[in-house]
Scaffold this motif. Structure first.
Motif, PDB file in Angstrom:
ATOM      1  N   LEU A 146       0.839  -1.187   0.000  1.00  0.00           N
ATOM      2  CA  LEU A 146       0.000   0.000   0.000  1.00  0.00           C
ATOM      3  C   LEU A 146       0.880   1.245   0.000  1.00  0.00           C
ATOM      4  CD1 LEU A 146      -2.675  -0.971   2.699  1.00  0.00           C
ATOM      5  CD2 LEU A 146      -2.738  -1.375   0.220  1.00  0.00           C
ATOM      6  N   GLY A 147       0.265   2.382  -0.257  1.00  0.00           N
ATOM      7  CA  GLY A 147       0.977   3.654  -0.216  1.00  0.00           C
ATOM      8  C   GLY A 147       1.388   4.127  -1.592  1.00  0.00           C
ATOM      9  N   SER A 148       2.644   4.514  -1.747  1.00  0.00           N
ATOM     10  CA  SER A 148       3.133   5.079  -3.008  1.00  0.00           C
ATOM     11  C   SER A 148       3.574   3.972  -3.956  1.00  0.00           C
ATOM     12  CB  SER A 148       4.275   6.061  -2.718  1.00  0.00           C
ATOM     13  OG  SER A 148       3.805   7.121  -1.920  1.00  0.00           O
ATOM     14  N   VAL A 149       2.602   3.183  -4.374  1.00  0.00           N
ATOM     15  CA  VAL A 149       2.821   2.064  -5.284  1.00  0.00           C
ATOM     16  C   VAL A 149       1.686   2.034  -6.295  1.00  0.00           C
ATOM     17  CG1 VAL A 149       4.078   0.645  -3.612  1.00  0.00           C
ATOM     18  CG2 VAL A 149       1.596   0.485  -3.739  1.00  0.00           C
ATOM     19  N   GLY A 150       1.929   1.342  -7.422  1.00  0.00           N
ATOM     20  CA  GLY A 150       0.890   1.164  -8.419  1.00  0.00           C
ATOM     21  C   GLY A 150       0.251   2.478  -8.815  1.00  0.00           C
ATOM     22  N   THR A 153       1.173   5.687  -6.885  1.00  0.00           N
ATOM     23  CA  THR A 153       2.573   6.127  -6.815  1.00  0.00           C
ATOM     24  C   THR A 153       2.702   7.638  -6.791  1.00  0.00           C
ATOM     25  OG1 THR A 153       3.327   4.138  -7.976  1.00  0.00           O
ATOM     26  CG2 THR A 153       4.818   6.033  -7.962  1.00  0.00           C
ATOM     27  N   GLY A 154       2.079   8.296  -7.742  1.00  0.00           N
ATOM     28  CA  GLY A 154       2.225   9.744  -7.863  1.00  0.00           C
ATOM     29  C   GLY A 154       1.063  10.538  -7.316  1.00  0.00           C
ATOM     30  N   ALA A 155       0.166   9.891  -6.588  1.00  0.00           N
ATOM     31  CA  ALA A 155      -1.044  10.559  -6.106  1.00  0.00           C
ATOM     32  C   ALA A 155      -0.725  11.588  -5.035  1.00  0.00           C
ATOM     33  CB  ALA A 155      -2.018   9.514  -5.566  1.00  0.00           C
ATOM     34  N   THR A 156      -1.487  12.676  -5.027  1.00  0.00           N
ATOM     35  CA  THR A 156      -1.351  13.734  -4.036  1.00  0.00           C
ATOM     36  C   THR A 156      -2.746  14.160  -3.584  1.00  0.00           C
ATOM     37  OG1 THR A 156      -1.304  15.402  -5.802  1.00  0.00           O
ATOM     38  CG2 THR A 156       0.823  14.608  -4.992  1.00  0.00           C
ATOM     39  N   GLY A 163      -2.020   8.071  -2.007  1.00  0.00           N
ATOM     40  CA  GLY A 163      -1.449   6.761  -2.258  1.00  0.00           C
ATOM     41  C   GLY A 163      -2.517   5.719  -2.504  1.00  0.00           C
ATOM     42  N   LEU A 164      -2.087   4.476  -2.573  1.00  0.00           N
ATOM     43  CA  LEU A 164      -2.975   3.348  -2.810  1.00  0.00           C
ATOM     44  C   LEU A 164      -3.347   2.710  -1.474  1.00  0.00           C
ATOM     45  CD1 LEU A 164      -3.892   1.464  -5.449  1.00  0.00           C
ATOM     46  CD2 LEU A 164      -2.586  -0.172  -4.087  1.00  0.00           C
ATOM     47  N   VAL A 177     -16.674  -8.000   1.696  1.00  0.00           N
ATOM     48  CA  VAL A 177     -16.621  -6.798   0.859  1.00  0.00           C
ATOM     49  C   VAL A 177     -15.251  -6.167   1.081  1.00  0.00           C
ATOM     50  CG1 VAL A 177     -17.657  -4.573   0.292  1.00  0.00           C
ATOM     51  CG2 VAL A 177     -19.095  -6.422   1.185  1.00  0.00           C
ATOM     52  N   ALA A 178     -14.577  -5.769   0.012  1.00  0.00           N
ATOM     53  CA  ALA A 178     -13.262  -5.141   0.132  1.00  0.00           C
ATOM     54  C   ALA A 178     -13.128  -4.030  -0.895  1.00  0.00           C
ATOM     55  CB  ALA A 178     -12.153  -6.173  -0.050  1.00  0.00           C
ATOM     56  N   ALA A 179     -12.257  -3.084  -0.586  1.00  0.00           N
ATOM     57  CA  ALA A 179     -12.034  -1.931  -1.463  1.00  0.00           C
ATOM     58  C   ALA A 179     -10.557  -1.776  -1.761  1.00  0.00           C
ATOM     59  CB  ALA A 179     -12.561  -0.654  -0.809  1.00  0.00           C
ATOM     60  N   ILE A 180     -10.269  -1.207  -2.926  1.00  0.00           N
ATOM     61  CA  ILE A 180      -8.930  -0.749  -3.271  1.00  0.00           C
ATOM     62  C   ILE A 180      -9.104   0.598  -3.950  1.00  0.00           C
ATOM     63  CG2 ILE A 180      -8.870  -1.919  -5.529  1.00  0.00           C
ATOM     64  CD1 ILE A 180      -5.881  -2.469  -5.000  1.00  0.00           C
ATOM     65  N   VAL A 181      -8.230   1.555  -3.649  1.00  0.00           N
ATOM     66  CA  VAL A 181      -8.448   2.917  -4.123  1.00  0.00           C
ATOM     67  C   VAL A 181      -7.125   3.648  -4.245  1.00  0.00           C
ATOM     68  CG1 VAL A 181      -8.849   3.726  -1.749  1.00  0.00           C
ATOM     69  CG2 VAL A 181      -9.733   5.068  -3.662  1.00  0.00           C
ATOM     70  N   ALA A 182      -7.005   4.464  -5.287  1.00  0.00           N
ATOM     71  CA  ALA A 182      -5.866   5.360  -5.467  1.00  0.00           C
ATOM     72  C   ALA A 182      -6.338   6.769  -5.156  1.00  0.00           C
ATOM     73  CB  ALA A 182      -5.318   5.270  -6.890  1.00  0.00           C
ATOM     74  N   VAL A 183      -5.766   7.354  -4.093  1.00  0.00           N
ATOM     75  CA  VAL A 183      -6.264   8.612  -3.530  1.00  0.00           C
ATOM     76  C   VAL A 183      -5.456   9.779  -4.083  1.00  0.00           C
ATOM     77  CG1 VAL A 183      -6.847   9.825  -1.407  1.00  0.00           C
ATOM     78  CG2 VAL A 183      -6.769   7.311  -1.429  1.00  0.00           C
ATOM     79  N   ASN A 184      -6.064  10.527  -4.977  1.00  0.00           N
ATOM     80  CA  ASN A 184      -5.410  11.658  -5.643  1.00  0.00           C
ATOM     81  C   ASN A 184      -6.364  12.849  -5.637  1.00  0.00           C
ATOM     82  OD1 ASN A 184      -3.161  12.700  -7.326  1.00  0.00           O
ATOM     83  ND2 ASN A 184      -4.703  12.763  -8.939  1.00  0.00           N
ATOM     84  N   ALA A 185      -6.952  13.118  -4.486  1.00  0.00           N
ATOM     85  CA  ALA A 185      -8.083  14.038  -4.382  1.00  0.00           C
ATOM     86  C   ALA A 185      -7.683  15.499  -4.521  1.00  0.00           C
ATOM     87  CB  ALA A 185      -8.771  13.835  -3.040  1.00  0.00           C
TER      88      ALA A 185
END
Length: 333
Positions: A146-150, A153-156, A163-164, A177-185
Motif C-alpha cells: 500500500l501507499g506510493s505504489v501502483g 505512486t504519484g497521487a497527491t 497513495g494506494l 466486501v473489500a475496497a482498493i483505491v488510489a487517492v489523488n483528491a
C-alpha cells in the motif's frame, strides 16, 4: 478454516492484484484480475473523469462481466495501461467470446499525476502500456503493498501525499466486501491540517494511526482546502464482494461505496475531480434476502472505501524528487 483476513482486496477469493511502480516517472498502474469473469458496474461522480470501456458497465449495456479492472496514473496517457493488461490476459488465454473472437475485457479509470515532480519526458509513446502489462503479469493472491505504489505512486491531495489503499470487512450474513483505491483528491482526507482523518469513525484497530477525531471541532477544521491547479485530481477505486449480484445490484453497491469516498475526503466530486468507483461481484455466495443483504453490503462498502482511502494516505511516502509533497508520516511521524 479460511485464511485470516489481510484487510486487503485479496481477502475476496477469486481475484489477484498486480502493481507496477515507476518512481522516477512518479506514476504507476494497479490491475485487478478475476479468475472468472466478474459482474461489474461503475459510478462516476467527478467533474473531470477519464476512463476506458466504462460505458459497457452501464446497466443498459449488453456486457455483464469483465476479466479485469485497471487503475492508472498518467491522465489520458495512462489509458494505454488497459491495453497492456489486455495483452497479458490474451497471452493467458483469458477473455470472452464475441463473434467467434476471444476478447479480454479490462475497463479502466485514470487519475491526473502529471505535475508531481516525476520525469514525464518519455518520448513518443507513453510507458503505460508496458506498466499495465507488468502489473497484470505480477498479479498474485495474498499480500500486496500500500501507499506510493501502483496507481497511487504519484497521487497527491490538498494537504499530504496520496497513495494506494485497501481494506476489507464481512457482513453479518458472512459476505466479504473489500475496497482498493488510489487517492489523488483535489480535497483533503484530513480534518483541518491533521493529523486526524475524516474516515476516523470507521477505523478498525490502528490501521491508519488510531488517532480518532480532534478533542473538539473548530470552524477552521472544515475550511475549504483544494489542491492547486486545474485538472490535478481524481480518486479512483473499486469495491468487490463475493456475494452473487446482478449488474443492477453491482451498480447500487458502487453508488453506496462512493458514499465512503464522500465521508473520507472533503470536498469530493469537485469540478476538477474525476472520481470513479467500480463495483464487482465474484458471485461465490448467493443472497438469501436480496433487498436486506444488498443494503448491508452497501453499508459495509461505504465503510471499507473510507478506510481504504485513509490507509492509502497513511501508508504513502513522498516521491524521491525535489519539491515533492510531504507524506502524512513526514508531517506527523
Amino acid at each position: 478454516m479460511p485464511d485470516p483476513p489481510l484487510n486487503l482486496l485479496t481477502d475476496i477469493a477469486g481475484l489477484r492484484v498486480g502493481q507496477a511502480t515507476d518512481l522516477p516517472l512518479g506514476s504507476g498502474v494497479t490491475a485487478v484480475l478475476f479468475d472468472a469473469p466478474a459482474v461489474a458496474a461503475v459510478t462516476i461522480r467527478g467533474g473531470a473523469p477519464g476512463g476506458r470501456d466504462t460505458e459497457l458497465l452501464r446497466t443498459g449495456a449488453t456486457v455483464q462481466a469483465v476479466d479485469a479492472l485497471v487503475l492508472s496514473g498518467g491522465s489520458t496517457f495512462g489509458l494505454d495501461a488497459a491495453g497492456g493488461v489486455q495483452a497479458a490476459l490474451r497471452e493467458q488465454g483469458r477473455g470472452q467470446r464475441f463473434a467467434g473472437i476471444t476478447i479480454p475485457l479490462a475497463p479502466q479509470a485514470i487519475l491526473f499525476d502529471l505535475r508531481n515532480g516525476g520525469n514525464k519526458d518519455w518520448g513518443r509513446f507513453s510507458p503505460y502500456r508496458d506498466l499495465g502489462y507488468a502489473a497484470a503479469v505480477a498479479a498474485r493472491e495474498g499480500h500486496f503493498e500500500l501507499g506510493s505504489v501502483g496507481a497511487g505512486t504519484g497521487a497527491t491531495t490538498a494537504t499530504v501525499k496520496g497513495g494506494l489503499g485497501s481494506a476489507s470487512g464481512v457482513t453479518a450474513e458472512g459476505h466479504r466486501v473489500a475496497a482498493i483505491v488510489a487517492v489523488n483528491a483535489v480535497g483533503s482526507p484530513l480534518v483541518g491540517e491533521g493529523p486526524w482523518f475524516w474516515a476516523a469513525p470507521f477505523e478498525r484497530g490502528n490501521e491508519f494511526g488510531g488517532l480518532g477525531f480532534p478533542p473538539r471541532f473548530l470552524p477552521e477544521h472544515s475550511r475549504l482546502r483544494l489542491k492547486g491547479g486545474p485538472g490535478t485530481a481524481t480518486t479512483i477505486g473499486m469495491v468487490v464482494t463475493d456475494a452473487a449480484l446482478t449488474k443492477a445490484q453491482a451498480e447500487r453497491l458502487a453508488i453506496m461505496a462512493d458514499d465512503g469516498l464522500v465521508r473520507a475526503i472533503l470536498p469530493s466530486h469537485a469540478p476538477s475531480d474525476g472520481d470513479t468507483v467500480f463495483a464487482a461481484s465474484t458471485g461465490l455466495r448467493p443472497l438469501a434476502d436480496p433487498m436486506a443483504e444488498l443494503a448491508a453490503l452497501g453499508h459495509l462498502a461505504g465503510q471499507v472505501m473510507a478506510r481504504a482511502i485513509a490507509r492509502g494516505v497513511f501508508e504513502a511516502a513522498a516521491l524521491p524528487c525535489p519539491g515533492a509533497q510531504p507524506s502524512w508520516r513526514d508531517r506527523f511521524g
